[in-house]
Motif scaffolding. Structure first.
Motif, PDB file in Angstrom:
ATOM      1  N   ASN A  44       0.833  -1.215   0.000  1.00 37.98           N
ATOM      2  CA  ASN A  44       0.000   0.000   0.000  1.00 37.98           C
ATOM      3  C   ASN A  44       0.863   1.258   0.000  1.00 37.98           C
ATOM      4  OD1 ASN A  44      -2.724  -0.895  -0.135  1.00 37.98           O
ATOM      5  ND2 ASN A  44      -2.617  -1.537   1.994  1.00 37.98           N
ATOM      6  N   GLN A  45       1.934   1.235   0.756  1.00 38.26           N
ATOM      7  CA  GLN A  45       2.861   2.372   0.809  1.00 38.26           C
ATOM      8  C   GLN A  45       3.469   2.610  -0.575  1.00 38.26           C
ATOM      9  OE1 GLN A  45       5.883   1.925   3.844  1.00 38.26           O
ATOM     10  NE2 GLN A  45       7.331   3.104   2.654  1.00 38.26           N
ATOM     11  N   TYR A  46       3.886   1.540  -1.237  1.00 34.48           N
ATOM     12  CA  TYR A  46       4.503   1.684  -2.552  1.00 34.48           C
ATOM     13  C   TYR A  46       3.476   2.115  -3.605  1.00 34.48           C
ATOM     14  CZ  TYR A  46       8.752  -0.515  -0.680  1.00 34.48           C
ATOM     15  OH  TYR A  46       9.887  -0.818   0.034  1.00 34.48           O
ATOM     16  N   ALA A  47       2.240   1.656  -3.479  1.00 32.46           N
ATOM     17  CA  ALA A  47       1.183   2.101  -4.412  1.00 32.46           C
ATOM     18  C   ALA A  47       1.007   3.608  -4.324  1.00 32.46           C
ATOM     19  CB  ALA A  47      -0.137   1.384  -4.108  1.00 32.46           C
ATOM     20  N   SER A  48       1.034   4.131  -3.118  1.00 31.52           N
ATOM     21  CA  SER A  48       0.909   5.573  -2.907  1.00 31.52           C
ATOM     22  C   SER A  48       2.083   6.327  -3.538  1.00 31.52           C
ATOM     23  CB  SER A  48       0.835   5.857  -1.403  1.00 31.52           C
ATOM     24  OG  SER A  48       0.847   7.227  -1.159  1.00 31.52           O
ATOM     25  N   GLN A  49       3.273   5.796  -3.371  1.00 32.59           N
ATOM     26  CA  GLN A  49       4.467   6.413  -3.958  1.00 32.59           C
ATOM     27  C   GLN A  49       4.402   6.368  -5.483  1.00 32.59           C
ATOM     28  OE1 GLN A  49       6.879   7.534  -1.694  1.00 32.59           O
ATOM     29  NE2 GLN A  49       7.814   8.606  -3.386  1.00 32.59           N
ATOM     30  N   GLU A  50       3.921   5.265  -6.035  1.00 34.49           N
ATOM     31  CA  GLU A  50       3.798   5.149  -7.495  1.00 34.49           C
ATOM     32  C   GLU A  50       2.794   6.169  -8.020  1.00 34.49           C
ATOM     33  OE1 GLU A  50       5.935   3.482  -9.085  1.00 34.49           O
ATOM     34  OE2 GLU A  50       6.533   1.803  -7.827  1.00 34.49           O
ATOM     35  N   GLN A  51       1.743   6.453  -7.247  1.00 35.74           N
ATOM     36  CA  GLN A  51       0.779   7.481  -7.636  1.00 35.74           C
ATOM     37  C   GLN A  51       1.471   8.849  -7.711  1.00 35.74           C
ATOM     38  OE1 GLN A  51      -2.661   7.120  -8.543  1.00 35.74           O
ATOM     39  NE2 GLN A  51      -2.157   9.169  -9.293  1.00 35.74           N
ATOM     40  N   GLN A  52       2.358   9.117  -6.777  1.00 37.36           N
ATOM     41  CA  GLN A  52       3.119  10.373  -6.818  1.00 37.36           C
ATOM     42  C   GLN A  52       4.003  10.429  -8.062  1.00 37.36           C
ATOM     43  OE1 GLN A  52       5.240  10.810  -3.086  1.00 37.36           O
ATOM     44  NE2 GLN A  52       3.353  10.693  -1.895  1.00 37.36           N
TER      45      GLN A  52
END
Length: 157
Positions: A44-52
């Motif tokens: 979930n943390q990496y998904a958020s970073q990928e969105q950025q």
């Protein structure tokens, strides 16, 4: 002053945007599928970073110079280490290993495509933004690698 992208930069950025979309989808889906709560949190943390990353590339494609967080990568690394240092149940899930292996392969691929885009960019702000993203992609790979190693899913020899 808006960025004037070369046709090559525009093409490479569109490719990277597609890669980021796929990373967002994979991390989001895999977070739902993961059995280990620690792995769910990491994905979930990496998904958020990928969105950025996706948002940054969109800004570039619109001719805007993105504002890059100077310590986002460091924050990400600290958060990843905190997640990985949480107590473990001691149980390895085979399905989680498959998810991790796929995401590690994906991060290796995406990091390599950023190499090409960085070297082919004529604009310094574009190169800097892509270098920033690539560093975070490499941190994702390192986080997954460390998770896998700690859980007996990966044993480099």
């Amino acid at each position: 002053m808006p960025l004037q992208l070369t046709q090559k930069e525009r093409t490479l950025l569109e490719d990277q945007k597609t890669h980021e979309e796929i990373c967002i989808q994979k991390y989001t889906n895999y977070a739902q599928q993961a059995k280990d709560p620690q792995l769910k949190q990491l994905f979930n943390q990496y998904a958020s970073q990928e969105q950025q990353h996706y948002d940054t590339i969109n800004q570039l494609l619109q001719g805007q110079q993105p504002i890059l967080g100077g310590n986002q990568g460091q924050d990400l690394q600290q958060q990843t280490q905190q997640i990985q240092s949480q107590p473990q149940a001691g149980m390895t899930y085979q399905d989680d290993a498959v998810l991790c292996t796929d995401m590690l392969m994906t991060e290796k691929f995406v990091s390599g495509t950023y190499d090409t885009a960085i070297f082919e960019s004529a604009n310094s702000p574009v190169r800097q933004a892509l270098q920033h993203i690539q560093k975070e992609e490499q941190q994702h790979g390192e986080g997954i690698f460390n998770y896998m190693q700690q859980h007996g899913m990966y044993n480099p020899q």
